[in-house]
Write a protein that holds these residues in place. Sequence first.
Motif, PDB file in Angstrom:
ATOM      1  N   GLU A 120       0.809  -1.212   0.000  1.00  0.00           N
ATOM      2  CA  GLU A 120       0.000   0.000   0.000  1.00  0.00           C
ATOM      3  C   GLU A 120       0.845   1.266   0.000  1.00  0.00           C
ATOM      4  O   GLU A 120       0.452   2.277  -0.563  1.00  0.00           O
ATOM      5  N   MET A 121       2.026   1.219   0.620  1.00  0.00           N
ATOM      6  CA  MET A 121       2.906   2.393   0.593  1.00  0.00           C
ATOM      7  C   MET A 121       3.828   2.369  -0.633  1.00  0.00           C
ATOM      8  O   MET A 121       4.728   3.177  -0.757  1.00  0.00           O
ATOM      9  N   LYS A 143       1.993   7.672   3.606  1.00  0.00           N
ATOM     10  CA  LYS A 143       0.825   6.950   3.104  1.00  0.00           C
ATOM     11  C   LYS A 143      -0.382   7.171   4.026  1.00  0.00           C
ATOM     12  O   LYS A 143      -1.491   7.393   3.552  1.00  0.00           O
ATOM     13  N   SER A 146      -1.926  10.413   3.338  1.00  0.00           N
ATOM     14  CA  SER A 146      -2.326  10.557   1.934  1.00  0.00           C
ATOM     15  C   SER A 146      -1.469  11.565   1.180  1.00  0.00           C
ATOM     16  O   SER A 146      -1.940  12.225   0.259  1.00  0.00           O
TER      17      SER A 146
END
Length: 182
Positions: A120-121, A143, A146
């Motif tokens: 996800e990062m 991350k 955002s």
Amino acid sequence: VKFSRFGVGSAGEEKKLAILIPLPHQGNHEAILKTWIEQATLMLPVDQVNVYIIEQPEGRDFQKGRLLNIGVALAYHRFDDIVLHDVDVAPNDANYWKAGSDPQNLKTGVVRISSNAYVEMNGLPNLAINDLNNMVSGRFRLKQNSTLTNDSSSGLAELNFKIRRRTQWSNGKLHVVRVLVE
């Protein structure tokens, strides 16, 4: 090979912990690696850990981020958690194999993170050579806020690699996969 979040991994397969060790070609790391494996064999639970040693070819500048991203690409679909581990840090604390917060700075040069959080990062910047703990913590915070962008120089989104050589072996407690990548 190009990284994909969707791929191999069968339903119902038990997931385990993977340890990723980026190995620069420069220097004599074989003795350090042998000692690391001997110590890890004494400390780790039986049949619970696979080690991926990702080595770069001679003549290339050390790119720790890229090598760790390759390790994640190889291990992502089979493991819930990964430990990013510098080769010159001895595995001398049995407690740091236990799951905790995400990411978990276990000691200098050792970070545990879920494979999903790492993906996800978008992994680490491919050209990164800095302190492992600060790189992971910094990208994880970006991350969460955002503010992490997926520019072309960063991480898994732009990862391409070729496996030049792959060897595997097991000593009964530890399963080791060593790859030389281009």
